[in-house]
Design an enzyme around this catalytic site. Structure first.
Site, PDB file in Angstrom:
ATOM      1  N   ASP A  37       3.854   1.120  15.236  1.00  0.00           N
ATOM      2  CA  ASP A  37       4.866   0.588  14.571  1.00  0.00           C
ATOM      3  C   ASP A  37       6.246   1.367  14.673  1.00  0.00           C
ATOM      4  O   ASP A  37       6.594   2.378  14.032  1.00  0.00           O
ATOM      5  CB  ASP A  37       4.497   0.753  12.980  1.00  0.00           C
ATOM      6  CG  ASP A  37       3.573  -0.309  12.590  1.00  0.00           C
ATOM      7  OD1 ASP A  37       2.285   0.271  12.055  1.00  0.00           O
ATOM      8  OD2 ASP A  37       3.737  -1.497  12.671  1.00  0.00           O
ATOM      9  N   HIS A  68       4.947  -2.728  17.890  1.00  0.00           N
ATOM     10  CA  HIS A  68       5.555  -3.507  16.988  1.00  0.00           C
ATOM     11  C   HIS A  68       7.150  -3.071  16.792  1.00  0.00           C
ATOM     12  O   HIS A  68       7.247  -2.116  16.151  1.00  0.00           O
ATOM     13  CB  HIS A  68       4.908  -3.512  15.877  1.00  0.00           C
ATOM     14  CG  HIS A  68       5.393  -4.324  14.501  1.00  0.00           C
ATOM     15  ND1 HIS A  68       4.714  -4.151  13.174  1.00  0.00           N
ATOM     16  CD2 HIS A  68       6.493  -5.336  14.371  1.00  0.00           C
ATOM     17  CE1 HIS A  68       5.409  -5.034  12.524  1.00  0.00           C
ATOM     18  NE2 HIS A  68       6.482  -5.640  13.170  1.00  0.00           N
ATOM     19  N   GLY A 144       8.140  -1.923   7.005  1.00  0.00           N
ATOM     20  CA  GLY A 144       8.905  -0.689   6.792  1.00  0.00           C
ATOM     21  C   GLY A 144       7.796   0.423   6.376  1.00  0.00           C
ATOM     22  O   GLY A 144       7.967   1.627   6.634  1.00  0.00           O
ATOM     23  N   PHE A 145       6.623   0.075   5.786  1.00  0.00           N
ATOM     24  CA  PHE A 145       5.851   1.211   5.209  1.00  0.00           C
ATOM     25  C   PHE A 145       4.514   0.626   5.160  1.00  0.00           C
ATOM     26  O   PHE A 145       3.940  -0.447   5.139  1.00  0.00           O
ATOM     27  CB  PHE A 145       6.072   1.368   3.683  1.00  0.00           C
ATOM     28  CG  PHE A 145       7.686   2.033   3.649  1.00  0.00           C
ATOM     29  CD1 PHE A 145       8.610   0.885   3.288  1.00  0.00           C
ATOM     30  CD2 PHE A 145       8.033   3.169   3.766  1.00  0.00           C
ATOM     31  CE1 PHE A 145      10.072   1.376   3.172  1.00  0.00           C
ATOM     32  CE2 PHE A 145       9.380   3.773   3.802  1.00  0.00           C
ATOM     33  CZ  PHE A 145      10.286   2.660   3.431  1.00  0.00           C
ATOM     34  N   GLY A 146       3.503   1.768   5.556  1.00  0.00           N
ATOM     35  CA  GLY A 146       2.362   1.498   5.277  1.00  0.00           C
ATOM     36  C   GLY A 146       1.587   1.565   3.648  1.00  0.00           C
ATOM     37  O   GLY A 146       2.417   1.844   2.907  1.00  0.00           O
ATOM     38  N   GLY A 147       0.471   1.127   3.456  1.00  0.00           N
ATOM     39  CA  GLY A 147      -0.329   1.269   2.177  1.00  0.00           C
ATOM     40  C   GLY A 147       0.390   0.360   1.024  1.00  0.00           C
ATOM     41  O   GLY A 147       0.357   0.476  -0.107  1.00  0.00           O
ATOM     42  N   ASP A 179      -0.540  -8.186   9.839  1.00  0.00           N
ATOM     43  CA  ASP A 179      -0.148  -6.797   9.481  1.00  0.00           C
ATOM     44  C   ASP A 179       0.369  -6.501   7.980  1.00  0.00           C
ATOM     45  O   ASP A 179       1.345  -7.204   7.781  1.00  0.00           O
ATOM     46  CB  ASP A 179       0.831  -6.466  10.778  1.00  0.00           C
ATOM     47  CG  ASP A 179       1.371  -5.193  10.709  1.00  0.00           C
ATOM     48  OD1 ASP A 179       2.138  -4.614  11.370  1.00  0.00           O
ATOM     49  OD2 ASP A 179       0.682  -4.424   9.627  1.00  0.00           O
ATOM     50  N   GLY A 180      -0.661  -5.740   7.585  1.00  0.00           N
ATOM     51  CA  GLY A 180       0.235  -5.248   6.202  1.00  0.00           C
ATOM     52  C   GLY A 180      -0.852  -5.461   5.088  1.00  0.00           C
ATOM     53  O   GLY A 180      -1.144  -6.670   4.844  1.00  0.00           O
ATOM     54  N   GLY A 181      -1.360  -4.607   4.582  1.00  0.00           N
ATOM     55  CA  GLY A 181      -2.503  -4.550   3.559  1.00  0.00           C
ATOM     56  C   GLY A 181      -3.987  -5.181   3.742  1.00  0.00           C
ATOM     57  O   GLY A 181      -4.596  -5.645   2.904  1.00  0.00           O
ATOM     58  N   GLY A 201      -4.093  -0.212   8.751  1.00  0.00           N
ATOM     59  CA  GLY A 201      -3.958   0.973   8.727  1.00  0.00           C
ATOM     60  C   GLY A 201      -4.389   1.914   7.597  1.00  0.00           C
ATOM     61  O   GLY A 201      -5.658   2.450   7.821  1.00  0.00           O
TER      62      GLY A 201
HETATM   63  C1  DX5 Z   1       4.835  -2.249   7.981  1.00  0.00           C
HETATM   64  C2  DX5 Z   1       3.804  -1.769   8.864  1.00  0.00           C
HETATM   65  C3  DX5 Z   1       2.383  -1.521   8.163  1.00  0.00           C
HETATM   66  C4  DX5 Z   1       1.307  -0.735   9.010  1.00  0.00           C
HETATM   67  C5  DX5 Z   1       0.016  -1.060   8.289  1.00  0.00           C
HETATM   68  O1  DX5 Z   1       6.042  -2.081   8.368  1.00  0.00           O
HETATM   69  O2  DX5 Z   1       3.862  -2.593  10.062  1.00  0.00           O
HETATM   70  O3  DX5 Z   1       1.861  -3.000   7.954  1.00  0.00           O
HETATM   71  O4  DX5 Z   1       1.475  -1.616  10.200  1.00  0.00           O
HETATM   72  O5  DX5 Z   1       0.161  -0.802   6.949  1.00  0.00           O
HETATM   73  P1  DX5 Z   1      -1.183  -0.896   5.995  1.00  0.00           P
HETATM   74  O6  DX5 Z   1      -1.304   0.599   5.691  1.00  0.00           O
HETATM   75  O7  DX5 Z   1      -0.880  -1.811   4.966  1.00  0.00           O
HETATM   76  O8  DX5 Z   1      -2.451  -1.347   6.919  1.00  0.00           O
END
Ligand code: DX5
Length: 229
Positions: A37, A68, A144-147, A179-181, A201
């Site tokens: 990322d 990404h 922008g952020f994980g989690g 991607d995300g959550g 992630g």
């Molecule tokens: C957001 C990132 C996240 C990361 C994975 O910009 O791209 O989505 O890859 O995040 P989680 O922790 O939600 O799997």
């Protein structure tokens, strides 16, 4: 022929002080490839990996890397991430006023071009470049952020994209990534809607049974959900 389910870790939640070892552990756990990322602090309010970090990690696994690019200037940076060892580059449609040209430039660098859609961006934004990409990423969080929490209202959008790809006769060529959550409670909805590349992630690292179990469990859930659809 449906494209295979792929379980792909985001490197974002890794312990950056032990990055090489973390990459080796994920490789041993059976992930299909890796997603980096890349954030520039402009397109998204966070800053992450430069190309040199990815180049250093490259020797710790033989599995493919994709970048990404959550950056405002993908045309300026693209070649650096290919030189660092990324074989797929994902650019955001929202950052590309000349998306058709940007995707062609990525292909000319020898990498696979892919495009990402933020949650508010409609599928129609990429309908005229589907022939140029090997994957479309539907963001299921705001980048922008994980989690962050999975945005389930993206599932109709994933279905719409799957139907468009099918109508164009590209179902054996164009992957759908989310991607995300993504985790054990959300992966089935995403796979059932049509995603075959699942970025995990936080959801991967949260398994108390370890990474190998996590990858197996997420893959089994995604494959069962797709088969049931
Ligand atoms: C957001 C990132 C996240 C990361 C994975 O910009 O791209 O989505 O890859 O995040 P989680 O922790 O939600 O799997």
């Amino acid at each position: 022929m449906a494209l295979p389910i792929q379980i792909v870790p985001s490197v974002l939640p890794c312990d950056f002080a032990r990055l090489g070892g973390e990459i080796e552990a994920l490789d041993r756990a059976g992930v299909d490839h890796f997603q980096w990322d890349v954030m520039d602090g402009q397109f998204v309010p966070n800053l992450t990996f430069g190309p040199d970090v990815i180049a250093a990690a490259r020797r710790h696994t033989d599995k493919p890397f994709e970048a990404h690019l959550m950056v405002l200037t993908p045309d300026v940076l693209a070649h650096r991430y290919v030189e660092a060892g990324c074989s797929r580059l994902i650019v955001h449609v929202e950052a590309c006023p000349h998306l058709h040209r940007t995707l062609g430039n990525i292909a000319s660098l020898g990498a696979a071009p892919a495009v990402a859609l933020n949650p508010h961006t409609p599928v129609s934004a990429i309908e005229h470049v589907l022939d140029l990409v090997d994957m479309v990423l539907v963001m299921t969080v705001n980048p922008g952020f994980g989690g962050q929490s999975y945005i389930a209202t993206m599932e109709p959008k994933i279905r719409e994209l799957r139907d468009l790809i099918g109508r164009r006769g590209l179902a054996d060529r164009v992957n759908i990534e989310v991607d995300g959550g993504i985790g054990p409670s959300t992966i089935e909805g995403a796979a059932s809607a049509g995603a075959n590349v699942l970025i995990a992630g936080t959801g991967l690292f949260r398994y108390t049974e370890g990474l190998e179990f996590a990858v197996r469990d997420l893959r089994a859930k995604a494959e069962a959900a797709r088969a049931a659809d």
